[in-house]
Design a protein around this motif. Structure first.
Motif: not given
Length: 629
Positions: A366-390
């Motif tokens: 869905x994200x059009x990423x080839x390497x599983x390592x890139x999922x950490x970038x997606x995860x951290x982006x989601x976490x950062x949005x959670x923190x910013x909201x607080x």
């Protein structure tokens, strides 16, 4: 004769006074010191005055610190009539900034002036270090309570000066944490990085997720070396652990703020989450039940820095329930800690389970990423949005650079300085805390003597650290910190043994101008602080007195080289199965060619004819194993 005698006594008194004035052993080294003639004598009945209400707490703290060892009854009072005066400047002195101070000691009075509370607090810490070592006594004692006349202008080099305390591997009570804060605040550290969650225990109450502490805060009882322990058995009692309630945390945070220490909480995700998964296994990829780890070998590490987890300890980045879970966690964390940052870990995240998970594979597509390592970038982006909201900012270990992070994220560079250099070049703020200089859990002396762990780091090496690498814009380097991981540290007393003196060395790295740094000068001051810790009963390591033994091979011969961290030590050794002392062979500084045979090298250090270091005994096989290390 009488005139000559009087002249001699006058010169003697003058020289004694001069010698007392020269014994200024402040850590970290101030920016400017100007020693004056004479000294201030502290007396019972004197007072400590302060000019503004925000200075009251420092005045009261100073009164207590002086009254306990002296037996005096000094009182803090508002005004300007005290023998010791604490002054918040009416107009800011731009030179000293928020945390700087000016300390003036004359025979008549002592004044500490600063722009803010922080500066007064640090001026107080410097003043206490000018008193004789008996000031560290926990009960009334006799001493000459004088302070040399001096003028000190001081302010920090870096805004971030931290120590990380890991309370997951071994739980430390709130009072132990407060005591640790006291000790690091003495040396002008302003950040306690509180590592609250990991595979070995979840230490913070999350009221909306009660199983995190009902299950995740406790583990089976085990002894022995961490990493070699027996696996938990199903149904086995879990008595070992603990956690901090909301009220505990509020109390510790306030206590720290009163000492100009800000607490940085860390919730380590997406890896290092075994304690969380023990409570909520549905948040993993396999959804299999796991136990809070008591120190077993749950991973395999390979020589190139890669590894494989044998038990799943990673949150599933493709599961929306994970982000709902994290939103609940960070909501409560954000409410408890006023620090603008929340540390989210991000280190050593094993992605093997992600690679095998259908949900993760679908997300990658869905994200059009080839390497599983890139999922950490997606995860951290989601976490950062959670923190910013607080209203919080994200900070993490340098692995958060993998897969991409937002420009606003701050990076802690721990795998050497490479990650920090990369982050700074990308415009990220950086906290430098590399293993090569700042890991306080590493052995600090001879490996055959120190409690074993996989690496060692001597105090002199820590002192040599320069946090701003060549070619990096200094504006991106916030500062640095020392990290105390506690796999092998079960008690507060041993935590102090591992922390000091290396944390004193790093305090000077992060506070003092790099131009004033000098190892031999620091070592003398460090030894004076050994004596202060003897009185305060705070533990520390004396590994700096032990011989350093290196080996190599030349023309088929085993070559031994020996030196010491501290100048002026004599190294004596034997190779004839006798115990070395000051009458044994003295090392002349030249490489030693070890004769053939089943020989044991025994080494000990002396100073001024008295033994000072540990006895080191190494068999030929031990010496051969360390060739080139």
């Amino acid at each position: 004769m009488k005139k000559l005698l009087l002249l001699f006594l006058s010169l003697l008194i003058f020289n004694i006074g001069k010698a007392q004035n020269s014994a200024v052993n402040i850590i970290p080294q101030p920016v400017e010191i100007r020693q004056l003639s004479g000294s201030f004598q502290l007396k019972n009945g004197q007072s400590i005055s302060f000019n503004k209400a925000e200075a009251r707490s420092v005045a009261e703290m100073l009164a207590q610190r002086l009254n306990v060892p002296t037996g005096f009854s000094l009182k803090a009072q508002q005004g300007n009539a005290g023998a010791i005066q604490l002054i918040i400047n009416e107009n800011d002195d731009v030179k000293i900034g928020k945390e700087g101070y000016i300390l003036n000691v004359s025979p008549q009075k002592i004044t500490i002036s600063a722009n803010a509370f922080a500066g007064l607090f640090y001026g107080m810490q410097t003043l206490l270090q000018l008193f004789p070592k008996e000031i560290e006594s926990k009960k009334a004692t006799k001493a000459n309570w004088s302070v040399p006349a001096i003028k000190i202008t001081d302010y920090p080099r870096f805004v971030w000066r931290g120590i990380m305390l890991d309370v997951s591997r071994h739980f430390f009570t709130k009072n132990e944490v407060k005591d640790y804060i006291d000790q690091i605040a003495k040396y002008k550290y302003n950040t306690l990085h509180w590592h609250l969650t990991d595979d070995n225990g979840w230490r913070i109450e999350i009221k909306s997720l009660p199983k995190l502490t009902q299950i995740g805060a406790w583990r089976v009882a085990r002894t022995g070396h961490f990493g070699d322990r027996e696996e938990p058995k199903e149904g086995e009692p879990t008595p070992y652990g603990g956690f901090y309630t909301h009220e505990d945390i509020k109390e510790v945070v306030q206590y720290a703020q009163e000492r100009n220490v800000s607490i940085l909480p860390e919730i380590d995700v997406p890896g290092h989450s075994m304690a969380a998964l023990a409570a909520y296994p549905e948040l993993s990829c396999t959804k299999q039940k796991v136990h809070v780890n008591p120190g077993t070998a749950f991973s395999e590490w390979y020589g190139n820095g890669t590894f494989k987890m044998l038990v799943e300890n990673t949150l599933n980045p493709s599961d929306e329930k994970v982000y709902e879970f994290l939103d609940k966690v960070f909501t409560e964390v954000a409410q408890l800690f006023p620090n603008p940052y929340i540390h989210v870990g991000g280190d050593e995240c094993y992605k093997g389970y992600w690679a095998q998970d259908a949900g993760c594979q679908a997300l990658m597509k869905k994200l059009n990423i080839r390497h599983v390592e890139d999922l950490q970038g997606y995860f951290m982006g989601r976490v950062e949005k959670i923190l910013e909201a607080k209203g919080k900012k994200l900070i993490g270990w340098d692995e958060i650079l993998e897969g991409g992070i937002s420009p606003k994220a701050t990076v802690m560079s721990w795998r050497g300085v490479k990650g920090g250099i990369e982050a700074a070049h990308l415009g990220h703020d950086v906290v430098m805390t590399p293993t090569t200089f700042a890991y306080l859990d590493y052995m600090q002396g001879e490996p055959t003597i120190e409690p074993p762990i996989y690496a060692y780091l001597r105090t002199k090496k820590s002192y040599s650290f320069e946090p701003v690498p060549d070619g990096v814009d200094a504006k991106y380097i916030l500062g640095g910190q020392g990290n105390l991981w506690t796999e092998q540290i079960p008690t507060l007393r041993h935590a102090y043994y591992m922390t000091f003196p290396r944390a004193w060395a790093l305090a000077e790295v992060y506070w003092s101008p790099k131009e004033v740094k000098n190892w031999d000068n620091f070592a003398k001051r460090m030894e004076a602080h050994f004596q202060r810790n003897d009185i305060s009963e705070i533990n520390y390591s004396k590994a700096v007195y032990d011989a350093i033994i290196r080996t190599s091979r030349k023309n088929g011969k085993l070559i031994i080289e020996m030196e010491s961290e501290i100048a002026g030590l004599d190294i004596y050794y034997t190779i004839d199965d006798t115990m070395p002392d000051q009458f044994s062979t003295k090392h002349d500084g030249k490489p030693l060619e070890l004769p053939e045979g089943n020989i044991t090298l025994r080494v000990v250090t002396y100073r001024n004819g008295k033994p000072i270091g540990h006895l080191i005994a190494l068999k030929r096989t031990d010496l051969e194993r360390r060739i080139g290390r």
